[in-house]
Design a protein around this motif. Structure first.
Motif, PDB file in Angstrom:
ATOM      1  N   CYS A 242       0.995  -1.159   0.001  1.00  0.00           N
ATOM      2  CA  CYS A 242      -0.084  -0.058   0.020  1.00  0.00           C
ATOM      3  C   CYS A 242       0.895   1.194  -0.082  1.00  0.00           C
ATOM      4  O   CYS A 242       0.693   2.290  -0.621  1.00  0.00           O
ATOM      5  N   ALA A 243       1.952   1.189   0.867  1.00  0.00           N
ATOM      6  CA  ALA A 243       2.765   2.376   0.722  1.00  0.00           C
ATOM      7  C   ALA A 243       3.680   2.637  -0.825  1.00  0.00           C
ATOM      8  O   ALA A 243       3.454   3.606  -1.102  1.00  0.00           O
ATOM      9  N   PHE A 244       3.844   1.536  -1.387  1.00  0.00           N
ATOM     10  CA  PHE A 244       4.230   1.542  -2.731  1.00  0.00           C
ATOM     11  C   PHE A 244       3.081   2.054  -3.407  1.00  0.00           C
ATOM     12  O   PHE A 244       3.496   3.271  -4.434  1.00  0.00           O
ATOM     13  N   LEU A 245       1.879   1.891  -3.636  1.00  0.00           N
ATOM     14  CA  LEU A 245       0.921   2.234  -4.358  1.00  0.00           C
ATOM     15  C   LEU A 245       0.691   3.920  -4.038  1.00  0.00           C
ATOM     16  O   LEU A 245       0.437   4.710  -4.908  1.00  0.00           O
ATOM     17  N   LEU A 246       0.906   4.248  -2.878  1.00  0.00           N
ATOM     18  CA  LEU A 246       0.543   5.540  -2.146  1.00  0.00           C
ATOM     19  C   LEU A 246       1.785   6.524  -2.862  1.00  0.00           C
ATOM     20  O   LEU A 246       1.309   7.495  -3.571  1.00  0.00           O
ATOM     21  N   GLY A 249       1.197   6.600  -6.811  1.00  0.00           N
ATOM     22  CA  GLY A 249       0.167   7.219  -7.097  1.00  0.00           C
ATOM     23  C   GLY A 249       0.542   8.879  -6.922  1.00  0.00           C
ATOM     24  O   GLY A 249       0.077   9.725  -7.899  1.00  0.00           O
ATOM     25  N   LEU A 250       1.174   9.036  -6.031  1.00  0.00           N
ATOM     26  CA  LEU A 250       1.503  10.692  -5.815  1.00  0.00           C
ATOM     27  C   LEU A 250       2.399  11.087  -6.964  1.00  0.00           C
ATOM     28  O   LEU A 250       2.167  12.094  -7.483  1.00  0.00           O
ATOM     29  N   ALA A 251       3.379  10.479  -7.159  1.00  0.00           N
ATOM     30  CA  ALA A 251       4.241  10.776  -8.362  1.00  0.00           C
ATOM     31  C   ALA A 251       3.460  10.690  -9.472  1.00  0.00           C
ATOM     32  O   ALA A 251       3.934  11.593 -10.605  1.00  0.00           O
ATOM     33  N   GLY A 252       2.935   9.825  -9.871  1.00  0.00           N
ATOM     34  CA  GLY A 252       2.078   9.648 -11.172  1.00  0.00           C
ATOM     35  C   GLY A 252       0.604  10.603 -11.377  1.00  0.00           C
ATOM     36  O   GLY A 252       0.263  10.549 -12.380  1.00  0.00           O
ATOM     37  N   LYS A 253       0.500  11.261 -10.012  1.00  0.00           N
ATOM     38  CA  LYS A 253      -0.561  12.252 -10.505  1.00  0.00           C
ATOM     39  C   LYS A 253      -1.786  11.451 -10.642  1.00  0.00           C
ATOM     40  O   LYS A 253      -2.764  11.976 -11.298  1.00  0.00           O
ATOM     41  N   ARG A 254      -2.037  10.227 -10.041  1.00  0.00           N
ATOM     42  CA  ARG A 254      -3.479   9.604 -10.197  1.00  0.00           C
ATOM     43  C   ARG A 254      -4.105  10.018  -8.654  1.00  0.00           C
ATOM     44  O   ARG A 254      -3.660   9.240  -7.604  1.00  0.00           O
ATOM     45  N   PHE A 259      -5.590   7.967  -1.897  1.00  0.00           N
ATOM     46  CA  PHE A 259      -6.556   7.896  -0.808  1.00  0.00           C
ATOM     47  C   PHE A 259      -6.722   6.461  -0.676  1.00  0.00           C
ATOM     48  O   PHE A 259      -6.993   5.967   0.547  1.00  0.00           O
ATOM     49  N   LEU A 260      -7.040   5.722  -1.763  1.00  0.00           N
ATOM     50  CA  LEU A 260      -7.317   4.239  -1.525  1.00  0.00           C
ATOM     51  C   LEU A 260      -6.453   3.523  -0.779  1.00  0.00           C
ATOM     52  O   LEU A 260      -6.382   2.619   0.042  1.00  0.00           O
ATOM     53  N   ALA A 261      -4.929   4.073  -1.333  1.00  0.00           N
ATOM     54  CA  ALA A 261      -3.618   3.450  -0.438  1.00  0.00           C
ATOM     55  C   ALA A 261      -3.659   3.632   0.696  1.00  0.00           C
ATOM     56  O   ALA A 261      -3.412   2.692   1.677  1.00  0.00           O
ATOM     57  N   SER A 262      -3.943   4.669   1.058  1.00  0.00           N
ATOM     58  CA  SER A 262      -3.735   5.340   2.424  1.00  0.00           C
ATOM     59  C   SER A 262      -4.989   4.519   3.580  1.00  0.00           C
ATOM     60  O   SER A 262      -4.839   4.210   4.308  1.00  0.00           O
ATOM     61  N   LEU A 263      -6.078   4.546   2.756  1.00  0.00           N
ATOM     62  CA  LEU A 263      -7.217   3.939   3.440  1.00  0.00           C
ATOM     63  C   LEU A 263      -6.858   2.181   3.700  1.00  0.00           C
ATOM     64  O   LEU A 263      -6.966   1.556   4.866  1.00  0.00           O
TER      65      LEU A 263
END
Length: 334
Positions: A242-246, A249-254, A259-263
């Motif tokens: 999830c941290a990787f996706l977070l 996601g921030l770097a890729g501006k998705r 938000f879903l990763a932090s949840l």
């Protein structure tokens, strides 16, 4: 086959508390971040992003607390005197926050006071929740089915650490919510805050996770004894995913992924607490079945809940669906 009503109710209470944490967590997080956005336009936009859902989110706190009183009265009677101070602080802070939400739109001269009430109420409520969680994890002294500890047992270095961890964690939820719901400069600032709070959240999760097993030998066995560590070890692996996706996601501006990763991080941490706690309702003394009301009462209440819970889920889902997408800067709560 006999139905284990106490176990079913423990699951329902756990779901209600988790729903409160992940739903009210992001709007408390928005309040925590409030002082970092001094422009009135930005603050109005932040409040408008949570205006349609914030009060509905707190329904889950009522359901969790009221359900605990009704179906696990011994647990309620034990936990409350042990945690009076942080829980009262939390409730007062939530009251100030709710009043500020309404009143800041009604005045210009005193708006700054209500802004601080909103931000301060969010911060105090979050910290108090974290302290209460830490006090529960470290254990509550019970003798003869009653609380046997002192006035200040809840105040320890461990509970202060969990309080700080929850503040940073809710700030992560709030910042990723703003990334998802806003655009332009406010989104760019929220994206930076999400990176910083993401690093802080993961660091504090690590600190709390390493400290928790030494609060109770049962916790230590659940996480590090063989073969229990085979399934408990899956949780930190998924947290890292999830941290990787977070961060990607921030770097890729998705906008939705962070938000879903932090949840996901919060859900996994909650599962980790469940692994440590089960089958205790009040560690280290009262199990789910020790604390439960009689089966007749549990069955009667479950019938009502079967109808009530889908209604709550339905109107919550409908509210989020209706107000999906970005917040319009030209429209708002006021």
């Amino acid at each position: 086959m006999e139905i284990d009503l106490a176990f079913i109710w423990a699951g329902l209470i756990a779901v209600a508390v988790l729903a409160y944490v992940i739903l009210d967590g992001f709007d408390l997080g928005v309040g925590i971040l409030f002082p970092f956005y001094p422009e009135e336009h930005d603050r109005n936009l932040m409040m408008n992003s949570i205006a349609p859902v914030w009060d509905g989110n707190e329904t889950w706190l009522v359901l969790g607390g009221g359900g605990l009183l009704a179906v696990f009265p011994l647990a309620y009677a034990t936990i409350m005197p042990a945690l009076y101070a942080p829980l009262i602080a939390m409730l007062l802070a939530l009251i100030f926050r709710g009043v500020a939400f309404e009143f800041r739109w009604r005045t210009k001269r005193g708006k700054f006071l209500w802004d601080w009430a909103f931000a301060g109420g969010s911060l105090v409520a979050t910290f108090a929740q974290g302290v209460a969680l830490g006090a529960l994890v470290q254990g509550i002294k019970v003798e003869n089915r009653a609380y046997a500890g002192g006035w200040w047992d809840w105040l320890t270095p461990f509970s202060l650490l969990t309080g700080a961890a929850l503040v940073v964690g809710y700030a992560l939820l709030g910042s990723t919510w703003l990334v998802m719901k806003t655009a332009g400069d406010i989104q760019a600032k929220a994206r930076l805050q999400a990176r910083l709070t993401g690093i802080g959240t993961l660091g504090l999760i690590g600190a709390v996770s390493l400290w928790t097993p030494f609060q109770n030998l049962v916790y230590l066995e659940r996480w590090f004894a063989w073969p229990a560590m085979l399934y408990s070890g899956i949780v930190p692996v998924l947290v890292l995913l999830c941290a990787f996706l977070l961060f990607t996601g921030l770097a890729g501006k998705r906008d939705y992924v962070p938000f879903l990763a932090s949840l996901g991080i919060f859900v996994l941490c909650y599962i980790g607490i469940g692994i440590s706690f089960y089958p205790y309702m009040v560690p280290p003394s009262l199990t789910i079945w020790d604390a439960a009301a009689p089966d007749d009462s549990l069955g009667f209440l479950l019938v009502g809940t079967v109808f009530l819970l889908p209604m709550i889920l339905g109107y919550t889902a409908y509210a989020y669906w209706v107000f999906r997408g970005k917040v319009d800067p030209d429209e708002g709560y006021h």
